[in-house]
Design a protein around this motif. Structure first.
Motif, short mmCIF file in Angstrom:
data_model
loop_
_atom_site.label_atom_id
_atom_site.label_comp_id
_atom_site.label_asym_id
_atom_site.label_seq_id
_atom_site.Cartn_x
_atom_site.Cartn_y
_atom_site.Cartn_z
N VAL A 1 45.17 39.50 46.88
CA VAL A 1 45.32 38.92 45.54
C VAL A 1 44.36 37.75 45.37
CG1 VAL A 1 46.92 37.69 44.01
CG2 VAL A 1 47.68 39.73 45.25
N SER A 2 44.23 36.92 46.40
CA SER A 2 43.28 35.82 46.35
C SER A 2 41.86 36.34 46.22
CB SER A 2 43.41 34.93 47.59
OG SER A 2 44.67 34.29 47.59
N MET A 3 41.54 37.44 46.92
CA MET A 3 40.21 38.04 46.79
C MET A 3 39.99 38.56 45.37
SD MET A 3 38.30 37.63 49.43
CE MET A 3 36.99 38.61 48.73
N ALA A 4 41.02 39.13 44.76
CA ALA A 4 40.91 39.61 43.38
C ALA A 4 40.63 38.44 42.43
CB ALA A 4 42.17 40.35 42.96
N LEU A 5 41.26 37.30 42.67
CA LEU A 5 40.99 36.11 41.86
C LEU A 5 39.52 35.71 42.00
CD1 LEU A 5 41.65 33.59 40.17
CD2 LEU A 5 42.46 32.51 42.29
N LEU A 6 39.00 35.73 43.21
CA LEU A 6 37.60 35.37 43.43
C LEU A 6 36.66 36.35 42.72
CD1 LEU A 6 37.75 34.29 47.16
CD2 LEU A 6 37.70 32.83 45.15
N GLU A 7 36.99 37.62 42.74
CA GLU A 7 36.20 38.62 42.02
C GLU A 7 36.19 38.31 40.52
OE1 GLU A 7 34.41 41.14 43.25
OE2 GLU A 7 35.01 40.96 45.33
N GLU A 8 37.33 37.90 40.01
CA GLU A 8 37.43 37.53 38.59
C GLU A 8 36.56 36.31 38.29
OE1 GLU A 8 39.66 37.61 34.69
OE2 GLU A 8 39.87 38.99 36.36
N LEU A 9 36.53 35.37 39.21
CA LEU A 9 35.69 34.19 39.00
C LEU A 9 34.21 34.55 38.95
CD1 LEU A 9 37.59 31.66 41.29
CD2 LEU A 9 37.68 31.83 38.79
N VAL B 1 44.03 32.04 36.65
CA VAL B 1 44.88 31.88 37.85
C VAL B 1 46.23 32.53 37.61
CG1 VAL B 1 45.96 30.23 39.40
CG2 VAL B 1 43.66 29.78 38.53
N LEU B 2 46.79 32.37 36.43
CA LEU B 2 48.11 32.93 36.10
C LEU B 2 48.11 34.46 36.21
CD1 LEU B 2 50.99 32.30 35.22
CD2 LEU B 2 50.22 32.44 32.84
N LYS B 3 46.99 35.07 35.95
CA LYS B 3 46.88 36.53 36.06
C LYS B 3 47.23 37.01 37.46
CE LYS B 3 43.40 40.16 35.35
NZ LYS B 3 42.03 40.41 34.88
N TYR B 4 47.00 36.15 38.48
CA TYR B 4 47.19 36.54 39.88
C TYR B 4 48.33 35.83 40.59
CZ TYR B 4 42.71 38.70 39.06
OH TYR B 4 41.70 39.47 38.55
N SER B 5 49.08 35.00 39.87
CA SER B 5 50.16 34.28 40.54
C SER B 5 51.31 34.01 39.58
CB SER B 5 49.65 32.96 41.12
OG SER B 5 49.18 32.11 40.10
N GLU B 6 52.41 33.51 40.12
CA GLU B 6 53.60 33.24 39.31
C GLU B 6 53.39 32.09 38.35
OE1 GLU B 6 57.14 32.76 41.67
OE2 GLU B 6 56.62 34.46 42.94
N LYS B 7 52.58 31.12 38.76
CA LYS B 7 52.32 29.94 37.94
C LYS B 7 50.82 29.74 37.81
CE LYS B 7 56.60 27.80 39.41
NZ LYS B 7 57.23 26.70 40.10
N PRO B 8 50.37 28.99 36.80
CA PRO B 8 48.93 28.82 36.60
C PRO B 8 48.29 27.77 37.51
CG PRO B 8 50.11 27.69 34.86
CD PRO B 8 51.14 28.41 35.71
N THR C 1 51.11 31.58 48.98
CA THR C 1 52.26 32.36 48.50
C THR C 1 51.89 33.73 47.96
OG1 THR C 1 52.12 31.40 46.27
CG2 THR C 1 53.52 30.25 47.89
N VAL C 2 50.60 34.10 48.03
CA VAL C 2 50.19 35.42 47.54
C VAL C 2 49.44 36.15 48.66
CG1 VAL C 2 50.05 34.69 45.12
CG2 VAL C 2 48.02 34.56 46.54
#
Length: 143
Positions: A123-131, A105-112, A118-119
């Protein structure tokens, strides 16, 4: 025509295991006949969900979610026409972001901590791709 829709919402009631299971059970029962696939991410009192399927079916389901009293502050984060599904393997997979490595999560946002409000949606889609890449999504393809 296939579309992908990503939204965020806050839980209108305490987010218990029973609430999550109720949402997943409903999705797994109703989504297959509609041709809808996707994943539900949750953390604390937040939801982030991606839906894929036909444009009419996805938009109708999103409208139902906006009116669902289990959700509040529903915000559309990302919407696009797609040539193929990325989440085809799940009638409704799930990710409890509280149980994954915070560095993802920290990879894609200011905090973990998850805060899709806030993004940018991409960016949220990139997080889902990472998951997907880290096999963090659990669930099944059948009801």
């Amino acid at each position: 025509m296939l579309v992908r829709l990503l939204y965020a919402s806050r839980a209108a009631q305490p987010l218990t295991h029973e609430v999550i299971e109720s949402i997943l059970a409903q999705s797994r029962a109703h989504n297959p006949p509609l041709g809808i696939t996707g994943i539900l991410c949750h953390s604390g009192g937040l939801f982030m969900q991606v839906l894929e399927g036909g444009r009419e079916a996805v938009n109708k389901l999103y409208g139902d979610i906006v009116r669902d009293d289990r959700h509040k502050d529903v915000v559309l984060l990302h919407y696009e026409e797609i040539t193929e599904r990325r989440f085809a393997g799940w009638t409704m997979g799930q990710v409890n972001l509280g149980k994954i490595n915070p560095s993802i999560v920290l990879k894609y946002s200011e905090k973990p901590t998850l805060d899709p409000y806030t993004v940018p949606g991409r960016v949220s889609m990139a997080l889902l791709e990472e998951l997907i890449a880290t096999a963090s999504i659990i669930g099944r393809t059948g009801p």
